[in-house]
Write a protein that holds these residues in place. Structure first.
Motif, PDB file in Angstrom:
ATOM      1  N   GLY A   1      28.548  -5.170  19.335  1.00 60.15           N
ATOM      2  CA  GLY A   1      27.870  -4.653  20.512  1.00 60.15           C
ATOM      3  C   GLY A   1      27.837  -3.155  20.682  1.00 60.15           C
ATOM      4  O   GLY A   1      27.259  -2.649  21.656  1.00 60.15           O
ATOM      5  N   TYR A   2      28.431  -2.407  19.765  1.00 60.43           N
ATOM      6  CA  TYR A   2      28.479  -0.954  19.926  1.00 60.43           C
ATOM      7  C   TYR A   2      27.086  -0.321  19.839  1.00 60.43           C
ATOM      8  O   TYR A   2      26.752   0.572  20.624  1.00 60.43           O
ATOM      9  CB  TYR A   2      29.400  -0.323  18.881  1.00 60.43           C
ATOM     10  N   LEU A   3      26.291  -0.760  18.888  1.00 59.61           N
ATOM     11  CA  LEU A   3      24.965  -0.166  18.743  1.00 59.61           C
ATOM     12  C   LEU A   3      24.095  -0.466  19.963  1.00 59.61           C
ATOM     13  O   LEU A   3      23.291   0.377  20.384  1.00 59.61           O
ATOM     14  CB  LEU A   3      24.290  -0.679  17.462  1.00 59.61           C
ATOM     15  N   ASP A   4      24.267  -1.632  20.529  1.00 61.99           N
ATOM     16  CA  ASP A   4      23.521  -1.977  21.740  1.00 61.99           C
ATOM     17  C   ASP A   4      23.937  -1.075  22.900  1.00 61.99           C
ATOM     18  O   ASP A   4      23.099  -0.649  23.699  1.00 61.99           O
ATOM     19  CB  ASP A   4      23.771  -3.442  22.095  1.00 61.99           C
ATOM     20  N   THR A   5      25.226  -0.766  22.974  1.00 58.70           N
ATOM     21  CA  THR A   5      25.715   0.143  24.012  1.00 58.70           C
ATOM     22  C   THR A   5      25.072   1.516  23.872  1.00 58.70           C
ATOM     23  O   THR A   5      24.600   2.103  24.860  1.00 58.70           O
ATOM     24  CB  THR A   5      27.248   0.286  23.924  1.00 58.70           C
ATOM     25  N   PHE A   6      25.040   2.038  22.656  1.00 59.13           N
ATOM     26  CA  PHE A   6      24.407   3.346  22.426  1.00 59.13           C
ATOM     27  C   PHE A   6      22.934   3.313  22.821  1.00 59.13           C
ATOM     28  O   PHE A   6      22.429   4.228  23.476  1.00 59.13           O
ATOM     29  CB  PHE A   6      24.543   3.749  20.956  1.00 59.13           C
ATOM     30  N   SER A   7      22.242   2.260  22.404  1.00 59.73           N
ATOM     31  CA  SER A   7      20.808   2.170  22.669  1.00 59.73           C
ATOM     32  C   SER A   7      20.514   2.132  24.172  1.00 59.73           C
ATOM     33  O   SER A   7      19.545   2.728  24.646  1.00 59.73           O
ATOM     34  CB  SER A   7      20.223   0.932  21.985  1.00 59.73           C
ATOM     35  N   LYS A   8      21.335   1.434  24.936  1.00 64.29           N
ATOM     36  CA  LYS A   8      21.139   1.348  26.381  1.00 64.29           C
ATOM     37  C   LYS A   8      21.234   2.719  27.045  1.00 64.29           C
ATOM     38  O   LYS A   8      20.638   2.953  28.099  1.00 64.29           O
ATOM     39  CB  LYS A   8      22.164   0.404  26.997  1.00 64.29           C
ATOM     40  N   ALA A   9      21.994   3.626  26.420  1.00 68.63           N
ATOM     41  CA  ALA A   9      22.159   4.972  26.978  1.00 68.63           C
ATOM     42  C   ALA A   9      21.127   5.957  26.435  1.00 68.63           C
ATOM     43  O   ALA A   9      21.187   7.145  26.743  1.00 68.63           O
ATOM     44  CB  ALA A   9      23.566   5.488  26.699  1.00 68.63           C
ATOM     45  N   GLY A  10      20.200   5.456  25.599  1.00 76.27           N
ATOM     46  CA  GLY A  10      19.134   6.315  25.088  1.00 76.27           C
ATOM     47  C   GLY A  10      19.342   6.856  23.699  1.00 76.27           C
ATOM     48  O   GLY A  10      18.606   7.749  23.261  1.00 76.27           O
ATOM     49  N   ALA A  11      20.333   6.338  22.975  1.00 71.79           N
ATOM     50  CA  ALA A  11      20.603   6.823  21.621  1.00 71.79           C
ATOM     51  C   ALA A  11      19.578   6.294  20.627  1.00 71.79           C
ATOM     52  O   ALA A  11      18.940   5.265  20.850  1.00 71.79           O
ATOM     53  CB  ALA A  11      22.002   6.417  21.178  1.00 71.79           C
ATOM     54  N   GLN A  12      19.468   7.004  19.525  1.00 70.80           N
ATOM     55  CA  GLN A  12      18.633   6.569  18.403  1.00 70.80           C
ATOM     56  C   GLN A  12      19.558   6.211  17.245  1.00 70.80           C
ATOM     57  O   GLN A  12      20.338   7.047  16.795  1.00 70.80           O
ATOM     58  CB  GLN A  12      17.662   7.674  17.990  1.00 70.80           C
ATOM     59  N   VAL A  13      19.489   4.977  16.783  1.00 68.43           N
ATOM     60  CA  VAL A  13      20.308   4.533  15.657  1.00 68.43           C
ATOM     61  C   VAL A  13      19.510   4.726  14.379  1.00 68.43           C
ATOM     62  O   VAL A  13      18.424   4.157  14.213  1.00 68.43           O
ATOM     63  CB  VAL A  13      20.728   3.067  15.812  1.00 68.43           C
ATOM     64  N   LEU A  14      20.039   5.537  13.484  1.00 69.73           N
ATOM     65  CA  LEU A  14      19.360   5.840  12.219  1.00 69.73           C
ATOM     66  C   LEU A  14      19.861   4.917  11.114  1.00 69.73           C
ATOM     67  O   LEU A  14      20.818   4.164  11.290  1.00 69.73           O
ATOM     68  CB  LEU A  14      19.589   7.303  11.837  1.00 69.73           C
ATOM     69  N   ALA A  15      19.216   4.994   9.976  1.00 62.38           N
ATOM     70  CA  ALA A  15      19.618   4.180   8.824  1.00 62.38           C
ATOM     71  C   ALA A  15      21.013   4.563   8.362  1.00 62.38           C
ATOM     72  O   ALA A  15      21.435   5.712   8.506  1.00 62.38           O
ATOM     73  CB  ALA A  15      18.623   4.359   7.674  1.00 62.38           C
ATOM     74  N   ASN A  16      21.752   3.585   7.824  1.00 61.75           N
ATOM     75  CA  ASN A  16      23.079   3.885   7.292  1.00 61.75           C
ATOM     76  C   ASN A  16      22.919   4.608   5.957  1.00 61.75           C
ATOM     77  O   ASN A  16      22.809   4.004   4.894  1.00 61.75           O
ATOM     78  CB  ASN A  16      23.922   2.610   7.136  1.00 61.75           C
ATOM     79  N   ALA A  17      22.888   5.926   6.068  1.00 64.31           N
ATOM     80  CA  ALA A  17      22.672   6.793   4.903  1.00 64.31           C
ATOM     81  C   ALA A  17      23.230   8.170   5.236  1.00 64.31           C
ATOM     82  O   ALA A  17      23.867   8.358   6.269  1.00 64.31           O
ATOM     83  CB  ALA A  17      21.178   6.880   4.593  1.00 64.31           C
ATOM     84  N   CYS A  18      22.982   9.135   4.368  1.00 71.21           N
ATOM     85  CA  CYS A  18      23.453  10.494   4.638  1.00 71.21           C
ATOM     86  C   CYS A  18      22.757  11.079   5.870  1.00 71.21           C
ATOM     87  O   CYS A  18      23.379  11.724   6.707  1.00 71.21           O
ATOM     88  CB  CYS A  18      23.190  11.390   3.430  1.00 71.21           C
ATOM     89  N   GLY A  19      21.452  10.855   5.983  1.00 74.83           N
ATOM     90  CA  GLY A  19      20.720  11.259   7.177  1.00 74.83           C
ATOM     91  C   GLY A  19      20.733  12.752   7.446  1.00 74.83           C
ATOM     92  O   GLY A  19      20.704  13.572   6.521  1.00 74.83           O
ATOM     93  N   PRO A  20      20.825  13.126   8.735  1.00 78.33           N
ATOM     94  CA  PRO A  20      20.755  14.551   9.096  1.00 78.33           C
ATOM     95  C   PRO A  20      21.876  15.395   8.506  1.00 78.33           C
ATOM     96  O   PRO A  20      21.749  16.613   8.448  1.00 78.33           O
ATOM     97  CB  PRO A  20      20.853  14.521  10.627  1.00 78.33           C
ATOM     98  N   CYS A  21      22.966  14.771   8.076  1.00 74.03           N
ATOM     99  CA  CYS A  21      24.063  15.533   7.484  1.00 74.03           C
ATOM    100  C   CYS A  21      23.592  16.352   6.295  1.00 74.03           C
ATOM    101  O   CYS A  21      24.075  17.461   6.061  1.00 74.03           O
ATOM    102  CB  CYS A  21      25.199  14.603   7.074  1.00 74.03           C
ATOM    103  N   ILE A  22      22.645  15.821   5.524  1.00 73.97           N
ATOM    104  CA  ILE A  22      22.126  16.577   4.378  1.00 73.97           C
ATOM    105  C   ILE A  22      20.666  16.968   4.586  1.00 73.97           C
ATOM    106  O   ILE A  22      19.939  17.233   3.635  1.00 73.97           O
ATOM    107  CB  ILE A  22      22.284  15.805   3.056  1.00 73.97           C
ATOM    108  N   GLY A  23      20.237  16.993   5.850  1.00 70.97           N
ATOM    109  CA  GLY A  23      18.889  17.461   6.136  1.00 70.97           C
ATOM    110  C   GLY A  23      17.819  16.391   6.121  1.00 70.97           C
ATOM    111  O   GLY A  23      16.632  16.705   6.239  1.00 70.97           O
ATOM    112  N   GLN A  24      18.207  15.117   5.980  1.00 73.02           N
ATOM    113  CA  GLN A  24      17.223  14.031   6.029  1.00 73.02           C
ATOM    114  C   GLN A  24      16.964  13.683   7.498  1.00 73.02           C
ATOM    115  O   GLN A  24      17.346  12.637   7.992  1.00 73.02           O
ATOM    116  CB  GLN A  24      17.728  12.815   5.256  1.00 73.02           C
TER     117      GLN A  24
END
Length: 228
Positions: free
Chosen positions: A61-84
């Motif tokens: 249920g953690y991701l659902d909690t984040f989403s309810k508060a307006g968060a954006q869940v990204l793909a499980n990858a390096c993502g913005p950490c390496i500029g993606q």
């Protein structure tokens, strides 16, 4: 200092700080905010560090909690950490402040913008600041003002170190390679500017390399961060 005090984005996750406990402690702060009818003031992204972590925190249920508060869940990858990160909220060259739980924050690392001030903190601190929207916020003493004018203070986060139900392995996305003898030829357009077939190196002639091209010369502090 010169950095803008309004924090535009908070980012947690990636390989560095997205353990089950990291995500759980951040979610515990978000639950406090939701209980007070409050959502993120800053944009907020969550990047699970692995498929196992993503599946487990989603099940619990953690991701659902984040989403309810307006968060954006990204793909499980390096993502913005390496500029993606397809960031489009701030034009290039415009000074702005973000906060991440990633492990590096050199110039333009996360969004390609040299004017971005990127601060590094723990996941729960990033979360607290994203709920306030200000770099001047002190989560140990300051109150957060909700949209209807009420105030509340965040209590210290708490979460299980490991999931009581065990980890969920998630989706098995592995695709076994086919028989190389029956796979056929790999065809690449010789004019392609993106793909290139790798050819084997010539056999070493036993002599030292001479007259090799020098690609770059540096002096002083230089790491792979600077080169990339």
């Amino acid at each position: 200092s010169a950095e803008p005090k309004h924090m535009l984005v908070g980012l947690i996750g990636s390989c560095t700080n997205s353990s089950y406990e990291d995500i759980g402690r951040s979610a515990s702060l978000v639950k406090q905010a939701l209980a007070n009818n409050h959502k993120f003031v800053s944009k907020y992204t969550v990047t699970p560090g692995s498929e196992q972590v993503r599946a487990t925190v989603q099940r619990d249920g953690y991701l659902d909690t984040f989403s309810k508060a307006g968060a954006q869940v990204l793909a499980n990858a390096c993502g913005p950490c390496i500029g993606q990160w397809q960031r489009d909220d701030v034009p290039q060259g415009v000074p702005n402040s973000i906060m991440t739980s990633f492990n590096r924050n050199f110039t333009a690392r996360n969004d390609g913008n040299p004017a971005t001030h990127a601060f590094v903190a723990s996941p729960e601190i990033v979360t607290a600041f994203a709920l306030s929207g200000s770099l001047e916020f002190n989560p140990t003493s300051d109150s957060i003002t909700t949209a209807d004018g009420r105030k509340f203070k965040l209590q210290p986060p708490a979460a299980d170190e490991l999931p009581s139900k065990g980890f969920d392995a998630g989706q098995n996305t592995y695709q076994a390679p086919g028989d190389p003898k029956s796979a056929g030829d790999v065809v690449v357009d010789p004019k392609s500017e993106r793909l290139q077939l790798l050819a084997p190196f010539d056999k070493w002639d036993g002599k030292d390399v001479a007259d090799a091209a020098i690609l770059i010369k540096v002096r002083g502090k230089c790491t792979t961060d600077h080169i990339s």
